[in-house]
Scaffold this active site. Structure first.
Site, PDB file in Angstrom:
ATOM      1  N   SER A 118      -0.683  -4.463  10.793  1.00 40.33           N
ATOM      2  CA  SER A 118       0.641  -4.058  10.310  1.00 40.33           C
ATOM      3  C   SER A 118       0.693  -2.547  10.161  1.00 40.33           C
ATOM      4  O   SER A 118      -0.330  -1.874   9.988  1.00 40.33           O
ATOM      5  CB  SER A 118       0.938  -4.721   8.966  1.00 40.33           C
ATOM      6  OG  SER A 118      -0.074  -4.417   8.022  1.00 40.33           O
ATOM      7  N   SER A 172      -1.274   0.696   6.528  1.00 43.66           N
ATOM      8  CA  SER A 172      -1.598  -0.316   7.522  1.00 43.66           C
ATOM      9  C   SER A 172      -2.538  -1.347   6.920  1.00 43.66           C
ATOM     10  O   SER A 172      -3.249  -1.079   5.943  1.00 43.66           O
ATOM     11  CB  SER A 172      -2.255   0.340   8.742  1.00 43.66           C
ATOM     12  OG  SER A 172      -2.525  -0.593   9.752  1.00 43.66           O
ATOM     13  N   ASP A 173      -2.530  -2.539   7.500  1.00 48.17           N
ATOM     14  CA  ASP A 173      -3.485  -3.571   7.109  1.00 48.17           C
ATOM     15  C   ASP A 173      -3.809  -4.386   8.357  1.00 48.17           C
ATOM     16  O   ASP A 173      -3.034  -4.393   9.330  1.00 48.17           O
ATOM     17  CB  ASP A 173      -2.903  -4.474   6.015  1.00 48.17           C
ATOM     18  CG  ASP A 173      -3.986  -5.284   5.327  1.00 48.17           C
ATOM     19  OD1 ASP A 173      -4.743  -4.695   4.529  1.00 48.17           O
ATOM     20  OD2 ASP A 173      -4.099  -6.499   5.595  1.00 48.17           O
ATOM     21  N   GLN A 174      -4.947  -5.055   8.326  1.00 44.63           N
ATOM     22  CA  GLN A 174      -5.360  -5.800   9.516  1.00 44.63           C
ATOM     23  C   GLN A 174      -6.163  -7.035   9.133  1.00 44.63           C
ATOM     24  O   GLN A 174      -6.948  -7.013   8.191  1.00 44.63           O
ATOM     25  CB  GLN A 174      -6.215  -4.910  10.420  1.00 44.63           C
ATOM     26  CG  GLN A 174      -6.641  -5.562  11.732  1.00 44.63           C
ATOM     27  CD  GLN A 174      -7.533  -4.649  12.550  1.00 44.63           C
ATOM     28  OE1 GLN A 174      -8.673  -4.399  12.176  1.00 44.63           O
ATOM     29  NE2 GLN A 174      -7.023  -4.154  13.669  1.00 44.63           N
ATOM     30  N   LYS A 206       0.832  -1.202   0.000  1.00 47.87           N
ATOM     31  CA  LYS A 206       0.000   0.000   0.000  1.00 47.87           C
ATOM     32  C   LYS A 206       0.872   1.259   0.000  1.00 47.87           C
ATOM     33  O   LYS A 206       0.613   2.209  -0.743  1.00 47.87           O
ATOM     34  CB  LYS A 206      -0.920   0.010   1.217  1.00 47.87           C
ATOM     35  CG  LYS A 206      -2.045  -1.019   1.159  1.00 47.87           C
ATOM     36  CD  LYS A 206      -2.872  -0.998   2.436  1.00 47.87           C
ATOM     37  CE  LYS A 206      -4.000  -2.009   2.403  1.00 47.87           C
ATOM     38  NZ  LYS A 206      -4.817  -1.988   3.654  1.00 47.87           N
TER      39      LYS A 206
END
Length: 200
Positions: A109, A66-68, A51
């Site tokens: 993250s 960020s990622d989740q 991203k």
């Protein structure tokens, strides 16, 4: 340097606003498919970097990405299943029924990319949610009240979702909502930005 949040999530925007820094937002368009043999932690780590790098193609500055995802543990502690966004009442009901009495681990993250230097810092923060034993009526009532159909795990911890839990375990409650602010403050500090020294 310009600060860019690589996300269209209103939750992440609200969290980042807590730091009192000016920032813009840009939603990255990437393929979020899981690669063969990729663990959940490896997936969120890679997606945050992807991203940030996607937004860096058209923006200069410090890019926050960020990622989740959430994983459900069974009573034996084995990683069982990845919980995505349910999208429908029926799917959300199934997710919460499976979570009842069990532990869900959220992996969030965080990537900070400096486009000037190319320096990229990436971490994965975990946060555990221990669910109460829930009845089907409780689950149904909760879903009708809050309709968390676009939330991984089928709940909003910042809202009525807190009533589903018996315990929360982690270093930073912001992680559960989608952006580990304590870690972000450290990553920004590594880039010479002290949020407590920034002017109003």
């Amino acid at each position: 340097m310009a600060l860019i949040l690589a996300s269209s999530s209103p939750f992440r925007q609200t969290l980042l606003s807590k730091l009192g820094l000016e920032f813009s937002t840009e939603s990255p368009n990437i393929d979020e498919s899981r690669q063969p043999n990729e663990t959940p932690e490896q997936l969120v780590y890679r997606l945050a970097q992807d991203k940030a790098q996607e937004v860096a193609k058209s923006h200069q500055g410090l890019i926050i990405a960020s990622d989740q995802l959430a994983t459900l543990q069974d009573g034996l502690g084995a990683q069982d299943a990845v919980l995505g966004k349910p999208h429908t009442h029926e799917n959300a009901s199934k997710q919460l029924s499976a979570c009842s009495g069990n532990t869900v681990t959220f992996m969030t993250s965080l990537c900070l990319l400096n486009t000037n230097s190319g320096n990229m810092q990436t971490i994965v923060e975990t946060y555990k949610v221990v669910f109460r034993h829930l009845t089907s009526t409780q689950i149904d009532n909760y879903l009708k009240k809050e309709q968390p159909y676009q939330c991984a795990g089928s709940f909003k911890s910042e809202g009525l979702g807190i009533s589903l839990f018996s315990r929360l375990e982690g270093d930073d409650p912001n992680t559960l909502i989608g952006l580990p602010l304590i870690q972000l403050i450290q990553l920004l500090d590594n880039e010479g930005i002290d949020v407590l020294s920034s002017p109003l």
